[in-house]
Design an enzyme around this catalytic site. Structure first.
Site, short mmCIF file in Angstrom:
data_model
loop_
_atom_site.label_atom_id
_atom_site.label_comp_id
_atom_site.label_asym_id
_atom_site.label_seq_id
_atom_site.Cartn_x
_atom_site.Cartn_y
_atom_site.Cartn_z
N CYS A 128 0.35 3.42 -3.96
CA CYS A 128 1.54 2.86 -2.52
C CYS A 128 0.08 1.70 -1.86
CB CYS A 128 2.70 2.95 -2.08
SG CYS A 128 2.42 4.60 -1.14
N GLU A 193 8.40 -2.50 6.28
CA GLU A 193 8.65 -3.50 5.53
C GLU A 193 9.35 -4.54 5.75
OE1 GLU A 193 5.72 -1.18 4.42
OE2 GLU A 193 5.64 -3.15 5.16
#
Length: 279
Positions: A128, A193
């Site tokens: 990630c 995000e």
């Protein structure tokens, strides 16, 4: 007598106001990774004093800053994008999560290194990270953004796990969806995000099935493990194990369902979602 709490909602981030709200954002977007010698680099930051030197250097990498609709409007250092003070004010950047399965349908997990600044020692999905604000990894429309994310994923799989590009060719990556998450780390550093008022995600979820050779970078990865779905569920019940919040979110909301169709045509119905999932 009743008191009313006042809630301050961050302003909507746009291409017009991002540089005013966040002076550290460069609106020219496509640029090289900041060299560690430039003025204001992460190595000179008081917030990063005492952290691993290599991980501090990586905080100078340039992330892609977005508006509410996942459109690139600038770039800022990884440090700027991960400071909770900026996250709480709505600074949004693009990320990706790779789930690599072997030919036996086992998922490759990694335990993040102790040296990591965010979420050290936690178990998570295969890889990630963030596409960079550089040519080739930045895209405005979804197809271009997905291609940029795949290139970034290929780069980071090599950098973290030593998986060479020929073992994970771009055409083998499958894009599924994008999700929103806001995951505080230690109060100073975190992952975000989205912006808080609209909850628009930019974490791109990628699957790839390949048998690969590992040459783990110990500064990035403490341990690795291949697991079946049942083995992963058992790991979640062990109190001594810690997992990144986005990984558990993805697992509990969608991963196990997708995983059950791995290697079958039925998996295709989950691929290539246009809409952003708000978690």
């Amino acid at each position: 007598m009743t008191s009313t709490a006042t809630v301050t909602v961050p302003p909507r981030i746009t291409a017009e106001n991002v540089a005013t709200l966040f002076p550290e954002v460069d609106t020219s977007l496509a640029r090289e990774v900041f060299p560690s010698t430039v003025e204001g680099s992460a190595k000179d930051s008081e917030e990063l004093a005492g952290y691993d030197e290599e991980q501090v250097r990586l905080m100078d990498e340039v992330c892609i800053v977005l508006d509410d609709d996942d459109k690139p409007i600038g770039s800022a250092s990884k440090k700027a994008c991960h400071l909770m003070t900026n996250i709480d004010r709505g600074l949004l950047h693009r990320a990706f999560s790779v789930f690599l399965f072997d030919s036996n349908n086992r998922l490759l997990l990694q335990q993040r290194a102790s040296e990591k600044i965010t979420f050290p020692d936690m178990w998570t999905n295969t890889c990630c990270s963030h596409p960079l604000g550089i040519p080739g990894e930045t895209g405005a429309e979804l197809d271009a953004a997905v291609l940029g994310v795949k290139r970034a994923a290929q780069r980071k799989l090599d950098q973290e796990l030593g998986i060479k590009a020929e073992q994970v060719p771009l055409e083998k990556f499958e894009f599924f969806t994008r999700i929103h998450y806001k995951a505080p780390s230690d109060g100073k550093w975190g992952e975000h995000e989205t912006v808080t008022d609209t909850q628009i995600l930019v974490d791109y979820i990628l699957f790839i099935q390949a048998d690969v050779d590992l040459n783990v970078n110990p500064n990035e990865v403490r341990d690795t493990k291949y697991v079946s779905a049942q083995e992963l569920k058992q790991m979640f019940t062990q109190p001594g194990l810690k997992f990144t919040p986005w990984f558990k979110l993805i697992c509990n909301s969608m991963l196990f369902e997708w995983w059950s169709y791995l290697g079958t045509a039925d998996l295709d119905k989950y691929k290539g979602e246009k809409e952003i999932r708000r978690m």
